[in-house]
Design an enzyme around this catalytic site. Structure first.
Site, mmCIF file in Angstrom:
data_model
loop_
_atom_site.group_PDB
_atom_site.id
_atom_site.type_symbol
_atom_site.label_atom_id
_atom_site.label_comp_id
_atom_site.label_asym_id
_atom_site.label_seq_id
_atom_site.Cartn_x
_atom_site.Cartn_y
_atom_site.Cartn_z
ATOM 1 C CB THR A 158 4.127 2.231 7.153
ATOM 2 O OG1 THR A 158 3.274 3.303 6.742
ATOM 3 C CG2 THR A 158 3.741 2.089 8.533
ATOM 4 C CG PHE A 173 3.891 -2.177 9.875
ATOM 5 C CD1 PHE A 173 3.920 -1.852 8.714
ATOM 6 C CD2 PHE A 173 2.527 -2.507 10.397
ATOM 7 C CE1 PHE A 173 2.762 -1.123 8.006
ATOM 8 C CE2 PHE A 173 1.375 -1.788 9.756
ATOM 9 C CZ PHE A 173 1.900 -1.334 8.688
#
Ligand code: PEP
Ligand code: MN
Length: 677
Positions: free
Chosen positions: A281, A283
């Site tokens: 992921t 961020f």
């Protein structure tokens, strides 16, 4: 170190082991050296000392070369190796010092989720590498995390924006677009989803799994294989772990990190349950102010733009990056809510907004896109250092001043730039649902001063359509000089205007008077009007600058042309490039007319700006008998459009009755202007 002379020369394997061990020691020492570099950066941050000391760097390398000679090492080799090491130290230090979070002090960071959440783990990874101590502001939702930074409760927020398995996290994209926060960093975090249960739980006996929708998407294949098991959506991965701990039921599991399992005393029933093993992921780290990244630190820039609807519009925008030899690393598209005709494109590319090549591209983009906002430049960990000097293959028109965050660092004496002819020679064409304002055709806008009733606005829309008008106007929020005058029907009136526009296929124009209403009105109206009393309402101008609707900016009744263009600049510099101007008369000593129509504004503006200019003779004259001759004069002098007020029964009008044309006067005017016939 092993004494080579004692070793068996035939035993190459053993020697190789020695070399492996030495290399591993070298790596450990380099890591140790890097940790010291970071400590120095922190000290420099506190004492405000510059990150580079060239004299010390050169002295250090000379010392190492001399010391290397004592070990019979080639001076060229030592020179090369230590230059690399020193450069890396400088890069690490500059990266730390260039951050908006000052090293050596604690930063308050807003994240969504409790301890053990992926947001926290990613934040830890990011701030540990910077040597920043963090205290967390824990928010329940992404929106709350953004609000915490906007309200000053936290300095930064760390938000997930994209996952390699489930794709873009659209909620965060949409939140950041509407916030005024800047991207100051990003971090790629490897997400390892685990199935967690209390002691004694087994996968076969599970009946329910609590998990965050993102985790459901990323572990869909594993979850599909669970039999007789209900998936219960939960707002937070770590929190779902805490919840099943509290419930104490072995038939209930959660999906969260291994760290969450440790924190809440849960068993890991299965590790790595994501559809793809390599599950990352990304961020983003956001802050109220942009980061300044020193030259030479590899960086990335994020922007968001919308391009027109014509074929090739996106390709033409992307070609600018190609021509400037700038590497695009990410392209994501998002629909604009309530505006299905347009699409937003998010782009990440290599380079710093301060690089001349990047500035040229961003400047060129403002000349051809409908909306452009620089979200920020920040150090990029994924990039190799590259030379600062970038090659710009196709050189753009010369004499451009620099541009950062769409705001020129060198402001022209007039105080505006993006709106100037110098910035863009070609006329801007503002496209409103297929109607082109700024082209060769005169665009007629007509309708009542204020929407008063269903019947009134429908009757007006009908005559506008039948006479060849292009847009329907109608005020719903009226900025009246007296608080006792009719203030408009508000959103109820807007509903009527929308319906009338739809019934007759006319895009609608309506005034917005307060920043809070921009979003609500932009959902429904095709053009946002800024009235004469608000021409210098700067927070309102900025708010419409962030909207994805064309803006009609009326001239302040006591404003000069340059003040007017500076007001337009407020809108353009926020991102919205779809702006047109409306001359509506100014205050002079002359009292025969309500205002004095400054027709010379039209040719002067056409010299100074590429933005379209229209004329409103109704508010200038204040008298319906003068509207037609002034409208014809506006057409003759080269206005791109004319806006007039009409009313089915001007005597009963709740505002501006005396200047409103009767329907037959209006159709006569349209014929005189050359429409229909
Ligand atoms: C209007 O167009 O209805 C209006 C209020 O205009 P101005 O802001 O020019 O007075
Ligand atoms: Mn009016």
């Amino acid at each position: 170190m092993t004494d080579m002379t004692d070793s068996n020369p035939g035993d190459i394997e053993l020697i190789r082991d020695d070399i492996d061990r030495i290399d591993s020691d070298i790596l450990k020492l380099l890591a140790e050296r890097k940790a010291h570099s970071l400590r120095i950066a922190r000290e420099k941050g506190i004492r405000d000392r510059p990150s580079r000391d060239q004299q010390r760097e050169e002295g250090l390398i000379a010392d190492r070369i001399a010391a290397g000679m004592d070990h019979d090492l080639d001076s060229g080799l030592v020179n090369r190796v230590w230059r690399e090491i020193v450069n890396d130290s400088v890069r690490i230090q500059q990266e730390v010092l260039g951050r908006s979070e000052a090293p050596g002090r604690a930063a308050t960071v807003a994240i969504q989720g409790i301890e053990g959440s992926y947001s926290q783990l990613a934040s830890q990874q990011y701030f540990d590498s910077k040597g920043t101590t963090v205290s967390y502001h824990r928010a329940q939702t992404f929106a709350d995390a953004v609000a915490a930074v906007q309200h000053g409760d936290a300095e930064l927020a760390v938000l997930p924006i994209e996952n390699t398995t489930s794709g873009a996290i659209s909620e965060v994209y949409d939140l950041l677009l509407n916030s005024r926060l800047h991207f100051v960093g990003d971090v790629r975090f490897r997400v390892r989803h685990c199935l967690l249960g209390i002691e004694g739980a087994t996968i076969a006996d599970l009946r329910r799994v609590y998990c965050h929708p993102q985790a459901v998407a990323q572990c869909s294949e594993f979850l599909a294989d669970l039999e007789d098991c209900e998936i219960v959506y939960f707002s937070d991965t770590a929190l779902s772990g805490r919840k099943i701990r509290e419930m104490g039921d072995p038939s209930i599991a959660a999906i969260a990190s291994e760290e969450a399992a440790r924190l809440f005393g849960l068993d890991v029933l299965q590790n790595g349950i994501a559809n793809r093993d390599e599950n990352y992921t990304r961020f983003v780290v956001v802050a109220p102010e942009p980061a300044t990244v020193p030259d030479g630190v590899p960086s990335k820039t994020s922007i968001v733009m919308s391009v027109g609807n014509h074929p090739g519009a996106l390709m033409e925008a992307l070609a600018l990056f190609h021509d400037a030899d700038i590497n695009l690393v990410m392209l994501e598209s998002r629909p604009i809510p309530h505006n299905p005709r347009e699409e937003l494109f998010y782009l990440d590319f290599d380079g710093n907004i301060t690089d001349p090549g990047v500035q040229l591209v961003v400047e060129s983009l403002t000349r051809q896109v409908r909306f452009l906002k620089v979200l920020g430049s920040y150090p990029s960990r994924d990039l190799r250092p590259k030379p600062i000097e970038r090659k710009v293959k196709k050189v753009m028109p010369e004499g451009r001043s620099e541009l950062t965050q769409l705001t020129p660092s060198t402001t022209s004496p007039s105080g505006y730039k993006l709106g100037s002819r110098g910035h863009k020679q070609q006329n801007t064409i503002v496209e409103v649902a297929g109607v082109k304002i700024g082209g060769d055709d005169l665009v007629m806008i007509a309708g009542p001063c204020a929407v008063e009733s269903w019947d009134q606005v429908m009757a007006a829309a009908k005559v506008v359509k039948e006479s060849g008008g292009a847009l329907l106007r109608g005020g719903c929020f009226k900025p009246r000089t007296s608080p006792y005058s009719f203030q408009g029907l508000g959103y109820e009136g807007l509903e009527m205007l929308v319906e009338a526009g739809k019934a007759f296929g006319l895009p609608i124009v309506t005034e917005v008077v307060s920043p809070q209403d921009v979003e609500g009105i932009a959902r429904k109206a095709d053009v946002l009007q800024i009235g004469t009393r608000n021409m210098q309402n700067f927070s309102l101008l900025s708010a419409v600058g962030r909207a994805h609707r064309p803006v009609m900016l009326k001239r302040g009744m006591s404003s000069s042309l340059d003040e007017w263009l500076q007001a337009a600049e407020y809108i353009l510099s926020e991102g919205n490039q779809q702006v047109f101007l409306c001359e509506r008369g100014i205050r002079t000593f002359e009292t025969s007319t309500r205002n004095t129509l400054d027709l010379s504004a039209v040719p002067v503006l056409r010299q100074r700006t590429h933005l379209p200019v229209i004329v409103d003779p109704s508010h200038a004259a204040g008298n319906r008998d003068l509207v037609a001759p002034l409208a014809l004069a506006a057409q003759a002098i080269g206005a791109h459009g004319v806006m007039v007020e009409i009313h089915p029964e001007p005597e009963t009008a709740l505002s501006d009755g005396p200047q409103s044309l009767r329907f037959d006067q209006y159709t006569d005017l349209m014929a005189a202007l050359g429409f229909g016939g």
